[in-house]
Design a protein around this motif. Structure first.
Motif, short mmCIF file in Angstrom:
data_model
loop_
_atom_site.label_atom_id
_atom_site.label_comp_id
_atom_site.label_asym_id
_atom_site.label_seq_id
_atom_site.Cartn_x
_atom_site.Cartn_y
_atom_site.Cartn_z
N ALA A 13 -3.62 -16.31 25.11
CA ALA A 13 -4.30 -15.71 23.96
C ALA A 13 -3.73 -16.21 22.64
O ALA A 13 -4.48 -16.48 21.69
CB ALA A 13 -4.19 -14.19 24.06
N SER A 14 -2.40 -16.34 22.54
CA SER A 14 -1.80 -16.80 21.28
C SER A 14 -2.02 -18.29 21.08
O SER A 14 -2.39 -18.73 19.98
CB SER A 14 -0.29 -16.52 21.28
N ALA A 15 -1.83 -19.06 22.13
CA ALA A 15 -1.88 -20.53 22.01
C ALA A 15 -3.25 -20.99 21.51
O ALA A 15 -3.34 -21.81 20.58
CB ALA A 15 -1.55 -21.18 23.35
N VAL A 16 -4.31 -20.46 22.11
CA VAL A 16 -5.64 -21.00 21.76
C VAL A 16 -6.02 -20.63 20.33
O VAL A 16 -6.71 -21.40 19.65
CB VAL A 16 -6.74 -20.55 22.75
N HIS A 17 -5.55 -19.46 19.86
CA HIS A 17 -5.92 -19.07 18.50
C HIS A 17 -4.98 -19.67 17.45
O HIS A 17 -5.35 -19.71 16.27
CB HIS A 17 -6.03 -17.54 18.41
N ALA A 18 -3.83 -20.14 17.87
CA ALA A 18 -3.00 -20.95 16.96
C ALA A 18 -3.63 -22.34 16.83
O ALA A 18 -3.62 -22.94 15.75
CB ALA A 18 -1.58 -21.04 17.48
N ALA A 19 -4.17 -22.84 17.94
CA ALA A 19 -4.75 -24.19 17.93
C ALA A 19 -6.07 -24.24 17.16
O ALA A 19 -6.38 -25.25 16.50
CB ALA A 19 -4.97 -24.67 19.37
N TRP A 20 -6.84 -23.18 17.22
CA TRP A 20 -8.20 -23.18 16.65
C TRP A 20 -8.24 -23.62 15.18
O TRP A 20 -8.96 -24.58 14.83
CB TRP A 20 -8.84 -21.80 16.84
N PRO A 21 -7.48 -22.97 14.28
CA PRO A 21 -7.58 -23.39 12.86
C PRO A 21 -7.04 -24.81 12.64
O PRO A 21 -7.53 -25.52 11.74
CB PRO A 21 -6.73 -22.36 12.11
N LEU A 22 -6.09 -25.22 13.46
CA LEU A 22 -5.57 -26.59 13.33
C LEU A 22 -6.66 -27.60 13.66
O LEU A 22 -6.89 -28.57 12.93
CB LEU A 22 -4.36 -26.79 14.26
N VAL A 23 -7.32 -27.37 14.77
CA VAL A 23 -8.37 -28.30 15.22
C VAL A 23 -9.52 -28.31 14.21
O VAL A 23 -10.03 -29.36 13.85
CB VAL A 23 -8.87 -27.90 16.63
N HIS A 24 -9.89 -27.11 13.73
CA HIS A 24 -11.01 -27.04 12.78
C HIS A 24 -10.66 -27.63 11.43
O HIS A 24 -11.56 -27.95 10.64
CB HIS A 24 -11.51 -25.60 12.67
N ALA A 25 -9.38 -27.76 11.14
CA ALA A 25 -8.98 -28.41 9.88
C ALA A 25 -8.85 -29.92 10.07
O ALA A 25 -8.40 -30.63 9.17
CB ALA A 25 -7.65 -27.83 9.40
N GLY A 26 -9.20 -30.40 11.28
CA GLY A 26 -9.20 -31.84 11.53
C GLY A 26 -7.85 -32.38 11.96
O GLY A 26 -7.68 -33.60 12.07
N ARG A 27 -6.89 -31.50 12.26
CA ARG A 27 -5.56 -31.98 12.67
C ARG A 27 -5.60 -32.37 14.16
O ARG A 27 -6.34 -31.77 14.94
CB ARG A 27 -4.49 -30.91 12.44
N ARG A 28 -4.79 -33.36 14.51
CA ARG A 28 -4.77 -33.80 15.91
C ARG A 28 -3.85 -32.87 16.70
O ARG A 28 -2.64 -32.75 16.38
CB ARG A 28 -4.27 -35.24 16.01
N VAL A 29 -4.41 -32.23 17.72
CA VAL A 29 -3.67 -31.21 18.47
C VAL A 29 -3.65 -31.57 19.95
O VAL A 29 -4.70 -31.86 20.55
CB VAL A 29 -4.34 -29.82 18.30
N LEU A 30 -2.46 -31.53 20.53
CA LEU A 30 -2.30 -31.71 21.97
C LEU A 30 -1.83 -30.38 22.55
O LEU A 30 -0.82 -29.83 22.09
CB LEU A 30 -1.26 -32.81 22.25
N MET A 31 -2.53 -29.86 23.54
CA MET A 31 -2.12 -28.61 24.18
C MET A 31 -1.52 -28.94 25.55
O MET A 31 -2.19 -29.54 26.39
CB MET A 31 -3.33 -27.68 24.33
N LEU A 32 -0.27 -28.57 25.74
CA LEU A 32 0.41 -28.83 27.02
C LEU A 32 0.45 -27.53 27.81
O LEU A 32 0.87 -26.49 27.31
CB LEU A 32 1.84 -29.31 26.78
N ASP A 33 0.05 -27.63 29.08
CA ASP A 33 -0.09 -26.41 29.86
C ASP A 33 -0.01 -26.74 31.34
O ASP A 33 -0.43 -27.82 31.77
CB ASP A 33 -1.49 -25.82 29.54
N VAL A 34 0.54 -25.83 32.13
CA VAL A 34 0.48 -26.01 33.59
C VAL A 34 -0.98 -25.82 34.02
O VAL A 34 -1.54 -26.61 34.75
CB VAL A 34 1.43 -25.02 34.31
N GLY A 35 -1.56 -24.73 33.56
CA GLY A 35 -3.02 -24.59 33.67
C GLY A 35 -3.59 -24.32 35.05
O GLY A 35 -4.69 -24.79 35.36
#
Lengths: 530, 144
Positions: A13-35
């Motif tokens: 829940a925290s990771a995806v919403h931290a990533a959201w504004p970064l991605v929408h601002a055009g920043r390059r984001v890599l999400m590492l996860d066991v998944g």
């Protein structure tokens, strides 16, 4: 993708919403996860109602009991024992890859896509200034981010007696329909609402991260009563839906299978070390955002800083539950069309004590044998009794506030013989805290009696059962060692930010996941602007 | 670990305990499979003796189960009975017998009275038998 600017660890829940504004601002984001994800059961569960499935599906035993009968738990309670077989992927590999040890604490960790929120009960509440009194971040700092997250996840909520304490959700969808049993309880409350309010009780329909109509390609909730078993119509929010949305952006990459072990900081950024089935990996980025859950983030930070054996503070909402008989349901037919999540919520205020939060469920969409197991009757009698009592059974789940003390800590121990490091969890409530909990429970029991629900007993599932953890690297105005600033920056580092529950200095009684998401969105937004 | 045929016999017995009649062979087979997953630990002398007694005297089974549920809820016999209940419940043929039933005040009162009476009678018969069989089993060291 070129070298990422931001590396986000985790997909909860925290990771995806931290990533959201970064991605929408055009920043390059890599999400590492066991998944880990459910690759066995999901496809087996028909999109039908619980009672239809029970009467028609010849394969139901495969997902209700599990292919290895893991849904029939006997013996001592293990981590994840409360998860149904289709949700068991949430705790897969935790014992093997991220072990912990505790004398009396039942900690739940996840390496799944979506983290613990893959099985979240979807209950929502906004924190106010009183809830955040030890935090440098206040209610008004989060207001905009609550709204942003709510617009992303979908909220079903009505404006009612709970709005002054749990917050208003502007633009929310209408609340999901109440079931027969909860409708009766709410009706009784409304008849004497003023008297209840004077005694500190407020009650209303649970605010849920779910869709009561179509929303971003999800929902509406089909009211099949299968929420413990499946994600029908994707109506209940799971972080996985946000990962899927993010994956449509070229500047976002989801790297599955990687368990992050530690980070090193250099002059130009951060090197993240991770393992995948024996393979070692190194990932470079400018900024690291840790959102691997309280336990996961603690492992990574303590290992990276070489602080083995060093205890850090920790908080976890104590919880109990009260099975009650809702006498208004005697002789009534309960409707089949319902959801299985919390139906009603209540907040009880007692002068001089922290508030108490209650979630009220009807016991309908779990199997009867689980209740038969809890009775002191032989199977023949317990079956007769339970069939008659289940329509009356209302479960009141109580959640108490918590703050770190010297008796609540976690520390990382070096693994033996090349094995993984082990998290040692110590958690004990003081006599004063236990007394407060007893007083609040007695008051809640009395309130429920007045609402027509008679408690059969109070069950303490043990510390950790709330699965609400916080406080390990708390935000502070002037952060010291192992603390964080208001933007989540870990003290002593240049570019390591934390964005999960570790940041909250203490836990109020309310459901915390919405605040975790809003705070992560706030941190992501701050980082995106730099 | 009992052999597959012994597990089938046990499954039919426990099915009769739960339903009052013999379950369909598919559920019995499922019981035997589940047993292999869930009951891998070695069986104590007293548990083995109680299971053997239940197999020899099936009419005692409801009494032994009621007594076990009250005084030894982790007894093997009671856990096996619950497993059979779970298997039957998760089968469309028998699910209706486990689904909640609307009951009025009179029905609840009768249910409470009759279930209480039956339990009292069964516990009165079952408890001494359970304790005696268990003690004998312990003395024989697991050889029923």
């Amino acid at each position: 993708m070129n070298e990422p600017e931001f590396i986000v660890v985790g997909s909860g829940a925290s990771a995806v919403h931290a990533a959201w504004p970064l991605v929408h601002a055009g920043r390059r984001v890599l999400m590492l996860d066991v998944g880990h994800r459910d690759e066995r059961y999901g496809a087996m569960v028909p999109a039908e109602s619980f009672s239809t499935i029970r009467r028609t599906d010849v394969d139901q035993h495969r997902y209700f009991l599990g292919e290895k009968f893991e849904g029939v738990p006997f013996g001592s309670v293990k981590v994840g024992a409360q998860l149904t077989p289709p949700r068991s992927f949430i705790t897969r590999d935790v014992d093997r890859l991220t072990p912990s040890t505790a004398e009396r604490f039942l900690g739940l960790e996840s390496l799944a896509l979506g983290g613990l929120a893959a099985g979240w009960g979807a209950g929502l509440a906004r924190f106010d200034d009183a809830d955040l009194k030890r935090s440098p971040v206040k209610g008004k700092d989060l207001e905009h981010h609550y709204a942003a997250v709510e617009g992303r996840i979908g909220v079903a909520a009505d404006d009612d007696d709970l709005s002054p304490v749990l917050g208003r959700h502007e633009g929310a969808m209408p609340a999901l329909r109440l079931d027969t049993a909860s409708d009766l309880v709410l009706e009784r409350y409304r008849r004497k609402a003023e008297a209840f309010n004077r005694q500190g009780l407020r009650m209303g329909v649970s605010r849920l991260a779910a869709c009561s109509r179509e929303f971003r390609g999800r929902g509406p909730h089909p009211l099949t009563d299968m929420d413990f078993w499946a994600d029908h119509a994707r109506a209940v929010y799971r972080p996985r839906w946000t990962v899927e949305e993010l994956s449509s952006f070229d500047n976002f990459e989801y790297a599955r299978g990687w368990l992050v072990t530690r980070f090193d900081e250099g002059r130009d950024g951060v090197v993240v070390h991770a393992v995948r089935e024996g393979e070692q990996g190194e990932f470079r980025g400018r900024v690291l955002v840790l959102a691997a859950g309280v336990f996961g983030t603690a492992r990574i930070v303590l290992r990276s800083l070489g602080l083995y054996g060093r205890p850090v503070p920790f908080a976890c909402n104590p919880s109990t539950y009260m099975p009650c008989l809702n006498l208004g349901m005697v002789g009534r037919e309960a409707e089949d069309a319902r959801h299985s999540l919390s139906q009603l919520s209540a907040v009880l205020e007692t002068p001089g004590l922290p508030s108490l939060f209650a979630s009220i469920y009807s016991y309908r969409s779990l199997l009867t044998f689980k209740l038969m197991k809890e009775t002191p009757l032989g199977v023949r009698e317990s079956l007769r009794v339970m069939r008659a009592l289940i329509p009356l059974l209302t479960i009141v789940s109580l959640q108490h506030a918590d703050a770190p003390t010297a008796a609540k800590t976690i520390a990382l121990e070096q693994g033996e013989g090349g094995g993984p490091d082990v998290l040692r969890i110590e958690y004990a409530l003081s006599e004063g805290e236990r007394r407060q909990i007893r007083v609040q429970e007695q008051r809640m029991k009395a309130m429920m009696r007045r609402l027509g629900c008679w408690a059969l007993k109070s069950v303490d599932p043990g510390p950790g059962a709330s699965v609400h953890y916080a406080g390990t690297f708390p935000m502070a105005e002037r952060p010291g060692e192992l603390q964080t600033s208001a933007d989540g920056l870990l003290h002593g580092t240049r570019a390591v930010h934390i964005a999960d529950g570790s940041l909250l200095p203490e836990l109020p009684c309310k459901a915390l996941t919405l605040t975790l998401m809003a705070n992560a969105d706030r941190i992501g937004t701050l980082l995106a602007k730099r | 670990m009992p052999d597959r045929e012994a597990l089938r016999i046990e499954g039919r017995l426990l099915g009769r305990l739960v339903l009052g009649r013999e379950p369909e062979p598919e559920c019995v087979e499922r019981y035997a499979t589940a047993h292999e997953f869930l009951f891998q630990e070695s069986v104590s002398g007293s548990d083995a003796a109680v299971m053997a007694l239940a197999a020899r005297r099936p009419w005692l089974l409801p009494c032994l189960d009621s007594a076990a549920a009250l005084i030894r809820p982790h007894a093997l016999l009671h856990r096996k009975a619950l497993l059979m209940a779970a298997i039957l419940e998760a089968s469309p043929r028998y699910a209706g017998e486990f689904l909640p039933r609307r009951t009025g005040w009179a029905g609840l009162a009768w249910m409470g009275f009759s279930a209480g009476l039956m339990t009292a009678l069964r516990v009165a018969v079952g408890t001494p038998v359970l304790l005696l069989a268990g003690r004998r089993g312990n003395r024989q060291g697991g050889r029923p």
